[in-house]
Design an enzyme around this catalytic site. Sequence first.
Site, PDB file in Angstrom:
ATOM      1  N   TRP A   1       2.458   2.966  -2.570  1.00 48.74           N
ATOM      2  CA  TRP A   1       2.061   3.669  -3.542  1.00 48.74           C
ATOM      3  C   TRP A   1       0.739   4.085  -3.511  1.00 48.74           C
ATOM      4  O   TRP A   1       0.566   5.483  -3.987  1.00 48.74           O
ATOM      5  CB  TRP A   1       2.209   3.156  -4.902  1.00 48.74           C
ATOM      6  CG  TRP A   1       3.489   2.701  -5.326  1.00 48.74           C
ATOM      7  CD1 TRP A   1       4.922   2.769  -4.986  1.00 48.74           C
ATOM      8  CD2 TRP A   1       3.986   2.971  -6.796  1.00 48.74           C
ATOM      9  NE1 TRP A   1       5.952   2.632  -5.553  1.00 48.74           N
ATOM     10  CE2 TRP A   1       5.218   2.945  -6.891  1.00 48.74           C
ATOM     11  CE3 TRP A   1       3.138   2.993  -8.056  1.00 48.74           C
ATOM     12  CZ2 TRP A   1       5.885   2.799  -7.948  1.00 48.74           C
ATOM     13  CZ3 TRP A   1       3.966   2.999  -9.214  1.00 48.74           C
ATOM     14  CH2 TRP A   1       5.424   2.930  -9.226  1.00 48.74           C
TER      15      TRP A   1
ATOM     16  N   ASP B   1       3.251  -1.145 -10.096  1.00 47.42           N
ATOM     17  CA  ASP B   1       4.712  -1.723  -9.594  1.00 47.42           C
ATOM     18  C   ASP B   1       4.576  -3.138  -9.325  1.00 47.42           C
ATOM     19  O   ASP B   1       5.405  -3.662  -8.516  1.00 47.42           O
ATOM     20  CB  ASP B   1       4.973  -0.925  -8.040  1.00 47.42           C
ATOM     21  CG  ASP B   1       6.213  -0.774  -7.656  1.00 47.42           C
ATOM     22  OD1 ASP B   1       7.213  -0.730  -8.676  1.00 47.42           O
ATOM     23  OD2 ASP B   1       6.713  -0.841  -6.374  1.00 47.42           O
TER      24      ASP B   1
ATOM     25  N   ASP C   1      -7.407 -11.126  -9.013  1.00 48.40           N
ATOM     26  CA  ASP C   1      -6.605 -11.347 -10.226  1.00 48.40           C
ATOM     27  C   ASP C   1      -7.034 -10.304 -11.133  1.00 48.40           C
ATOM     28  O   ASP C   1      -8.141 -10.437 -11.738  1.00 48.40           O
ATOM     29  CB  ASP C   1      -6.629 -12.576 -10.616  1.00 48.40           C
ATOM     30  CG  ASP C   1      -5.627 -13.210 -11.465  1.00 48.40           C
ATOM     31  OD1 ASP C   1      -5.010 -12.150 -12.217  1.00 48.40           O
ATOM     32  OD2 ASP C   1      -5.297 -14.101 -11.650  1.00 48.40           O
TER      33      ASP C   1
ATOM     34  N   ASP D   1      -4.786  -5.710  -5.637  1.00 42.04           N
ATOM     35  CA  ASP D   1      -3.835  -6.813  -5.725  1.00 42.04           C
ATOM     36  C   ASP D   1      -4.236  -8.196  -5.446  1.00 42.04           C
ATOM     37  O   ASP D   1      -5.454  -8.351  -4.855  1.00 42.04           O
ATOM     38  CB  ASP D   1      -2.513  -6.465  -4.558  1.00 42.04           C
ATOM     39  CG  ASP D   1      -1.345  -6.934  -4.546  1.00 42.04           C
ATOM     40  OD1 ASP D   1      -1.243  -8.086  -4.692  1.00 42.04           O
ATOM     41  OD2 ASP D   1      -0.290  -6.255  -4.889  1.00 42.04           O
TER      42      ASP D   1
ATOM     43  N   GLY E   1       0.732  -1.228   0.014  1.00 46.37           N
ATOM     44  CA  GLY E   1       0.110  -0.019   0.032  1.00 46.37           C
ATOM     45  C   GLY E   1       0.856   1.245  -0.025  1.00 46.37           C
ATOM     46  O   GLY E   1       0.211   2.430  -0.027  1.00 46.37           O
TER      47      GLY E   1
ATOM     48  N   LYS F   1       6.426  -0.821 -13.988  1.00 46.89           N
ATOM     49  CA  LYS F   1       7.712  -1.268 -13.766  1.00 46.89           C
ATOM     50  C   LYS F   1       8.279  -2.433 -14.660  1.00 46.89           C
ATOM     51  O   LYS F   1       7.326  -3.211 -15.041  1.00 46.89           O
ATOM     52  CB  LYS F   1       7.762  -2.136 -12.578  1.00 46.89           C
ATOM     53  CG  LYS F   1       9.228  -2.622 -12.088  1.00 46.89           C
ATOM     54  CD  LYS F   1       9.237  -3.354 -10.960  1.00 46.89           C
ATOM     55  CE  LYS F   1       9.225  -2.725  -9.476  1.00 46.89           C
ATOM     56  NZ  LYS F   1       9.411  -3.461  -8.523  1.00 46.89           N
TER      57      LYS F   1
END
Length: 230
Positions: A84, A142, A118, A102, A82, A182
Amino acid sequence: MARKQGGPPGGGRQLSVTVRSARKRDPSSTRWLQRQLNDPYVAAAKAQGYRSRAAFKLVELDDRFGLLKKGARVLDLGAAPGGWTQVAVARTGEGGRVVGVDILPAEPVAGATMMQGDLTDPAVADAAIAALGGKADVVLSDMAPNTVGHAATDHLRIMALAEVAADVALSTLAPGGAFVCKVLQGGTEREMLVMLKKHFAQVRHAKPPASRKDSAETYVVAQGFRPAPG
Protein backbone atom coordinates in the site's frame (compact mmCIF):
# COMPACT_ATOMS: atom_id res chain seq x y z
CA MET A 1 -11.55 9.75 -15.59
CA ALA A 2 -10.44 6.88 -13.34
CA ARG A 3 -6.71 6.53 -12.99
CA LYS A 4 -5.14 3.23 -13.92
CA GLN A 5 -1.96 1.80 -12.53
CA GLY A 6 -2.17 -1.67 -13.94
CA GLY A 7 -4.03 -4.69 -12.70
CA PRO A 8 -4.32 -8.40 -13.15
CA PRO A 9 -4.31 -9.72 -16.70
CA GLY A 10 -7.77 -10.03 -18.18
CA GLY A 11 -9.50 -11.02 -21.35
CA GLY A 12 -7.59 -14.16 -22.19
CA ARG A 13 -8.10 -17.55 -20.64
CA GLN A 14 -5.86 -18.19 -17.65
CA LEU A 15 -4.32 -21.65 -17.36
CA SER A 16 -4.94 -23.38 -14.05
CA VAL A 17 -2.04 -24.86 -12.11
CA THR A 18 -2.59 -27.98 -10.03
CA VAL A 19 -0.28 -28.62 -7.08
CA ARG A 20 0.35 -32.16 -5.94
CA SER A 21 0.65 -32.74 -2.22
CA ALA A 22 4.23 -33.32 -1.18
CA ARG A 23 5.10 -35.80 1.54
CA LYS A 24 6.14 -33.06 3.99
CA ARG A 25 3.42 -30.55 3.02
CA ASP A 26 0.07 -30.61 4.83
CA PRO A 27 -3.18 -30.26 2.82
CA SER A 28 -3.80 -26.66 3.91
CA SER A 29 -0.34 -25.62 2.69
CA THR A 30 -1.02 -27.33 -0.62
CA ARG A 31 -4.32 -25.48 -1.02
CA TRP A 32 -2.63 -22.16 -0.19
CA LEU A 33 0.14 -22.77 -2.73
CA GLN A 34 -2.34 -23.73 -5.44
CA ARG A 35 -4.41 -20.60 -4.75
CA GLN A 36 -1.30 -18.43 -4.96
CA LEU A 37 -0.18 -19.98 -8.24
CA ASN A 38 -3.62 -19.49 -9.79
CA ASP A 39 -4.22 -15.96 -8.50
CA PRO A 40 -3.83 -13.35 -11.29
CA TYR A 41 -3.26 -10.61 -8.72
CA VAL A 42 -0.26 -12.47 -7.30
CA ALA A 43 1.23 -12.75 -10.79
CA ALA A 44 0.46 -9.09 -11.57
CA ALA A 45 2.00 -7.92 -8.29
CA LYS A 46 5.19 -9.78 -9.10
CA ALA A 47 5.27 -8.42 -12.66
CA GLN A 48 4.70 -4.81 -11.54
CA GLY A 49 7.06 -4.86 -8.58
CA TYR A 50 4.49 -4.69 -5.80
CA ARG A 51 5.37 -6.43 -2.55
CA SER A 52 1.92 -7.96 -2.16
CA ARG A 53 -1.27 -8.59 -4.11
CA ALA A 54 -2.97 -6.33 -1.55
CA ALA A 55 -1.53 -3.33 -3.40
CA PHE A 56 -4.27 -3.75 -6.00
CA LYS A 57 -6.95 -3.31 -3.34
CA LEU A 58 -5.72 0.24 -2.76
CA VAL A 59 -5.33 0.83 -6.50
CA GLU A 60 -8.97 -0.14 -7.02
CA LEU A 61 -10.22 1.85 -4.02
CA ASP A 62 -8.34 4.92 -5.21
CA ASP A 63 -9.65 4.54 -8.75
CA ARG A 64 -13.17 4.50 -7.35
CA PHE A 65 -12.96 7.18 -4.65
CA GLY A 66 -10.08 9.45 -5.71
CA LEU A 67 -8.30 9.24 -2.36
CA LEU A 68 -4.65 9.83 -3.22
CA LYS A 69 -4.19 13.33 -4.60
CA LYS A 70 -0.93 14.66 -5.96
CA GLY A 71 1.11 16.22 -3.16
CA ALA A 72 -0.95 14.61 -0.38
CA ARG A 73 0.36 13.56 3.01
CA VAL A 74 -0.49 9.90 3.63
CA LEU A 75 -0.18 7.82 6.81
CA ASP A 76 -0.22 4.07 6.12
CA LEU A 77 -0.99 2.02 9.24
CA GLY A 78 -0.01 -1.64 9.30
CA ALA A 79 2.19 -0.93 6.30
CA ALA A 80 4.32 -4.09 6.17
CA PRO A 81 5.35 -5.47 3.74
CA GLY A 82 4.81 -2.15 1.95
CA GLY A 83 2.45 -2.74 -0.98
CA TRP A 84 0.00 0.00 0.00
CA THR A 85 2.90 2.35 0.73
CA GLN A 86 4.26 1.76 -2.78
CA VAL A 87 0.90 2.69 -4.32
CA ALA A 88 0.59 5.79 -2.12
CA VAL A 89 4.06 7.01 -3.12
CA ALA A 90 3.36 6.50 -6.83
CA ARG A 91 -0.01 8.24 -6.76
CA THR A 92 0.85 11.23 -4.58
CA GLY A 93 3.93 12.01 -6.68
CA GLU A 94 7.07 13.98 -5.90
CA GLY A 95 5.26 16.57 -3.81
CA GLY A 96 3.60 13.95 -1.62
CA ARG A 97 4.80 12.64 1.69
CA VAL A 98 4.09 9.05 2.78
CA VAL A 99 4.81 7.50 6.17
CA GLY A 100 4.30 3.79 6.78
CA VAL A 101 4.05 2.37 10.30
CA ASP A 102 3.91 -1.25 11.43
CA ILE A 103 4.71 -3.26 14.53
CA LEU A 104 6.58 -5.59 12.16
CA PRO A 105 9.77 -4.61 10.31
CA ALA A 106 9.51 -3.67 6.64
CA GLU A 107 12.10 -3.06 3.98
CA PRO A 108 12.54 0.60 2.96
CA VAL A 109 10.19 1.94 0.28
CA ALA A 110 11.69 4.52 -2.05
CA GLY A 111 10.02 7.89 -1.50
CA ALA A 112 8.49 6.94 1.86
CA THR A 113 9.45 6.93 5.53
CA MET A 114 9.01 3.50 7.10
CA MET A 115 8.71 3.26 10.89
CA GLN A 116 8.48 0.27 13.20
CA GLY A 117 6.37 0.66 16.32
CA ASP A 118 3.14 -0.12 18.17
CA LEU A 119 0.40 2.34 17.27
CA THR A 120 -1.16 2.00 20.71
CA ASP A 121 1.92 3.86 22.00
CA PRO A 122 1.17 7.62 21.72
CA ALA A 123 4.87 8.29 21.12
CA VAL A 124 4.74 6.22 17.92
CA ALA A 125 1.76 8.15 16.59
CA ASP A 126 3.44 11.43 17.48
CA ALA A 127 6.62 10.37 15.66
CA ALA A 128 4.59 9.44 12.58
CA ILE A 129 2.88 12.84 12.52
CA ALA A 130 6.25 14.53 12.91
CA ALA A 131 7.59 12.54 9.96
CA LEU A 132 4.60 13.65 7.87
CA GLY A 133 5.45 17.27 8.56
CA GLY A 134 1.86 18.16 9.29
CA LYS A 135 -1.66 16.78 9.40
CA ALA A 136 -2.45 13.83 7.13
CA ASP A 137 -4.69 14.14 4.09
CA VAL A 138 -5.30 10.39 4.07
CA VAL A 139 -4.98 7.71 6.75
CA LEU A 140 -4.91 4.14 5.45
CA SER A 141 -5.24 0.95 7.46
CA ASP A 142 -5.00 -2.55 6.05
CA MET A 143 -4.14 -3.90 9.49
CA ALA A 144 -5.20 -7.44 10.31
CA PRO A 145 -4.34 -9.67 13.28
CA ASN A 146 -3.19 -13.26 13.11
CA THR A 147 -6.38 -15.30 12.79
CA VAL A 148 -7.25 -18.23 15.06
CA GLY A 149 -9.95 -19.75 12.85
CA HIS A 150 -12.79 -18.84 15.22
CA ALA A 151 -15.01 -16.35 13.38
CA ALA A 152 -16.24 -14.40 16.41
CA THR A 153 -12.76 -14.09 17.92
CA ASP A 154 -11.18 -13.09 14.61
CA HIS A 155 -13.89 -10.46 14.10
CA LEU A 156 -13.28 -8.91 17.51
CA ARG A 157 -9.53 -8.83 16.92
CA ILE A 158 -9.72 -7.06 13.57
CA MET A 159 -12.30 -4.59 14.89
CA ALA A 160 -10.00 -3.77 17.81
CA LEU A 161 -7.31 -2.84 15.28
CA ALA A 162 -9.85 -0.86 13.25
CA GLU A 163 -10.75 1.15 16.34
CA VAL A 164 -7.06 1.90 16.96
CA ALA A 165 -6.76 3.07 13.34
CA ALA A 166 -9.88 5.24 13.67
CA ASP A 167 -8.51 6.89 16.82
CA VAL A 168 -5.24 7.67 15.01
CA ALA A 169 -7.18 9.06 12.03
CA LEU A 170 -9.32 11.37 14.16
CA SER A 171 -6.23 12.83 15.83
CA THR A 172 -4.12 13.01 12.67
CA LEU A 173 -6.31 14.06 9.72
CA ALA A 174 -6.52 17.53 8.29
CA PRO A 175 -9.99 18.98 7.58
CA GLY A 176 -11.47 17.34 4.48
CA GLY A 177 -9.22 14.30 4.85
CA ALA A 178 -10.04 10.65 4.17
CA PHE A 179 -9.79 7.43 6.16
CA VAL A 180 -9.73 3.91 4.71
CA CYS A 181 -9.85 0.91 7.03
CA LYS A 182 -10.23 -2.86 6.72
CA VAL A 183 -13.09 -4.41 8.70
CA LEU A 184 -14.89 -7.74 8.67
CA GLN A 185 -18.52 -8.10 7.72
CA GLY A 186 -20.59 -9.09 10.71
CA GLY A 187 -22.22 -6.12 12.36
CA THR A 188 -19.99 -5.37 15.36
CA GLU A 189 -18.50 -2.43 13.47
CA ARG A 190 -21.78 -0.52 13.91
CA GLU A 191 -20.51 1.60 16.82
CA MET A 192 -17.43 2.62 14.87
CA LEU A 193 -19.54 3.54 11.86
CA VAL A 194 -21.80 5.72 14.00
CA MET A 195 -18.73 7.51 15.33
CA LEU A 196 -17.24 7.98 11.85
CA LYS A 197 -20.49 9.43 10.50
CA LYS A 198 -20.23 12.17 13.13
CA HIS A 199 -16.83 13.21 11.83
CA PHE A 200 -16.98 12.58 8.07
CA ALA A 201 -19.26 13.89 5.34
CA GLN A 202 -19.47 10.45 3.67
CA VAL A 203 -18.94 6.95 5.06
CA ARG A 204 -19.27 3.98 2.72
CA HIS A 205 -18.38 0.31 2.52
CA ALA A 206 -16.45 -1.06 -0.46
CA LYS A 207 -15.10 -4.47 -1.39
CA PRO A 208 -12.51 -4.02 -4.15
CA PRO A 209 -12.30 -6.73 -6.83
CA ALA A 210 -8.81 -7.69 -5.59
CA SER A 211 -10.34 -8.76 -2.27
CA ARG A 212 -10.88 -12.49 -2.49
CA LYS A 213 -14.52 -13.49 -2.86
CA ASP A 214 -14.30 -16.01 -0.03
CA SER A 215 -12.97 -13.37 2.37
CA ALA A 216 -15.26 -11.60 4.82
CA GLU A 217 -13.09 -8.49 4.64
CA THR A 218 -14.44 -5.21 3.39
CA TYR A 219 -13.27 -1.61 3.68
CA VAL A 220 -14.77 1.45 5.27
CA VAL A 221 -14.08 4.57 3.19
CA ALA A 222 -14.72 7.81 5.09
CA GLN A 223 -14.24 11.14 3.27
CA GLY A 224 -14.65 14.81 4.16
CA PHE A 225 -13.22 14.85 7.68
CA ARG A 226 -14.80 17.36 10.05
CA PRO A 227 -12.68 17.93 13.17
CA ALA A 228 -14.51 18.29 16.47
CA PRO A 229 -14.84 21.96 17.48
CA GLY A 230 -12.63 23.33 20.18
